[in-house]
Scaffold this active site. Structure first.
Site, PDB file in Angstrom:
ATOM      1  CG  HIS A 102      -1.881  -1.035   1.409  1.00 27.47           C
ATOM      2  ND1 HIS A 102      -1.936  -1.827   2.530  1.00 27.47           N
ATOM      3  CD2 HIS A 102      -2.883  -1.460   0.603  1.00 27.47           C
ATOM      4  CE1 HIS A 102      -2.927  -2.694   2.418  1.00 27.47           C
ATOM      5  NE2 HIS A 102      -3.518  -2.503   1.256  1.00 27.47           N
TER       6      HIS A 102
ATOM      7  CE  LYS B  84     -13.212  -7.737   4.455  1.00 29.14           C
ATOM      8  NZ  LYS B  84     -12.645  -7.283   3.165  1.00 29.14           N
TER       9      LYS B  84
ATOM     10  NE  ARG C 130      -2.739  -7.267  -4.318  1.00 29.75           N
ATOM     11  CZ  ARG C 130      -3.461  -7.353  -3.216  1.00 29.75           C
ATOM     12  NH1 ARG C 130      -2.894  -7.686  -2.098  1.00 29.75           N
ATOM     13  NH2 ARG C 130      -4.756  -7.149  -3.239  1.00 29.75           N
TER      14      ARG C 130
ATOM     15  CB  SER D 256      -3.981  -6.738   4.656  1.00 26.15           C
ATOM     16  OG  SER D 256      -3.602  -5.490   4.169  1.00 26.15           O
TER      17      SER D 256
HETATM   18  P1  ADP Z   1      -5.560  -6.193   0.770  1.00 27.12           P
HETATM   19  O1  ADP Z   1      -5.965  -6.681  -0.598  1.00 27.12           O
HETATM   20  O2  ADP Z   1      -4.101  -6.362   1.062  1.00 27.12           O
HETATM   21  O3  ADP Z   1      -6.461  -6.641   1.887  1.00 27.12           O
HETATM   22  P2  ADP Z   1      -6.927  -3.661   0.665  1.00 27.12           P
HETATM   23  O4  ADP Z   1      -8.243  -4.321   0.570  1.00 27.12           O
HETATM   24  O5  ADP Z   1      -6.715  -2.732   1.810  1.00 27.12           O
HETATM   25  O6  ADP Z   1      -5.688  -4.642   0.729  1.00 27.12           O
HETATM   26  O7  ADP Z   1      -6.579  -2.969  -0.714  1.00 27.12           O
HETATM   27  C1  ADP Z   1      -6.530  -1.605  -0.988  1.00 27.12           C
HETATM   28  C2  ADP Z   1      -5.862  -1.406  -2.330  1.00 27.12           C
HETATM   29  O8  ADP Z   1      -4.468  -1.672  -2.188  1.00 27.12           O
HETATM   30  C3  ADP Z   1      -6.349  -2.306  -3.459  1.00 27.12           C
HETATM   31  O9  ADP Z   1      -6.352  -1.572  -4.661  1.00 27.12           O
HETATM   32  C4  ADP Z   1      -5.285  -3.365  -3.533  1.00 27.12           C
HETATM   33  O10 ADP Z   1      -5.192  -3.920  -4.825  1.00 27.12           O
HETATM   34  C5  ADP Z   1      -4.065  -2.543  -3.208  1.00 27.12           C
HETATM   35  N1  ADP Z   1      -2.974  -3.380  -2.712  1.00 27.12           N
HETATM   36  C6  ADP Z   1      -2.991  -4.182  -1.636  1.00 27.12           C
HETATM   37  N2  ADP Z   1      -1.798  -4.805  -1.491  1.00 27.12           N
HETATM   38  C7  ADP Z   1      -1.006  -4.375  -2.508  1.00 27.12           C
HETATM   39  C8  ADP Z   1       0.335  -4.667  -2.941  1.00 27.12           C
HETATM   40  N3  ADP Z   1       1.093  -5.550  -2.293  1.00 27.12           N
HETATM   41  N4  ADP Z   1       0.798  -4.029  -4.042  1.00 27.12           N
HETATM   42  C9  ADP Z   1       0.008  -3.169  -4.703  1.00 27.12           C
HETATM   43  N5  ADP Z   1      -1.265  -2.864  -4.377  1.00 27.12           N
HETATM   44  C10 ADP Z   1      -1.777  -3.454  -3.291  1.00 27.12           C
END
Ligand code: ADP
Length: 158
Positions: A18, A42, A91, A129
């Protein structure tokens, strides 16, 4: 015109993936509002206020970055905050399929907003995460995966 972008997610917790997306998006926008979505269905692992405080600490040196929490639709938050862009990280192809439908639905609901996708850098492709939570829950070392300002010491198993 001020370019305001939302970066929505659950950030449970914020990871280096992130952080990297936000840092790379900084030169593209005047303001980035990291928006922590609250989903009644959730249950999160880390409390909302902790997740928010961590992101604020990570970006304390960046006045362009703000952090908010929200319930409801991301497009409604865009309207409320005057954001013209939604940032998402990609990703894998699975991310793409998921993001495509959300992005297209958001476009239908609020045509003035563009979703901007940034490809993850290779070292963070496997990072999410969920895995970080699992490492912390089982007492592993999560430090390579989370920004250094994120202090998870209060959440390690006793
Ligand atoms: P996660 O998928 O890790 O639970 P979130 O739901 O908080 O994360 O995702 C928020 C945004 O951050 C989404 O657009 C997700 O694709 C992006 N994101 C999460 N992890 C990464 C990563 N390792 N590299 C790039 N973008 C990421």
């Amino acid at each position: 015109m001020t370019k305001i972008a939302l970066f929505p997610g659950s950030f449970d917790p914020i990871t280096k993936g992130h952080e990297s997306i936000i840092l790379r998006a900084l030169p593209l926008f005047d303001k980035i509002i990291v928006s922590i979505g609250v989903n009644e269905q959730k249950k999160s692992f880390f409390p909302l206020e902790e997740r928010k405080a961590w992101i604020e600490q990570v970006f304390s040196a960046y006045p362009k970055v703000e952090v908010v929490t929200y319930e409801g639709l991301t497009v409604d938050l865009c309207k409320e905050l005057g954001a013209g862009y939604i940032i998402r990280g990609l990703r894998t192809s699975a991310d793409f399929e998921f993001e495509r439908s959300i992005g297209q639905m958001n476009k239908k609901m609020l045509p003035g907003v563009e979703t901007v996708f940034l490809l993850t850098t290779p070292e963070y492709t496997a990072l999410n995460s969920y895995i970080v939570r699992d490492i912390i829950r089982h007492g592993g070392d999560a430090s390579p995966f989370i920004p250094e300002q994120v202090d998870i010491s209060g959440y390690l198993p006793k």
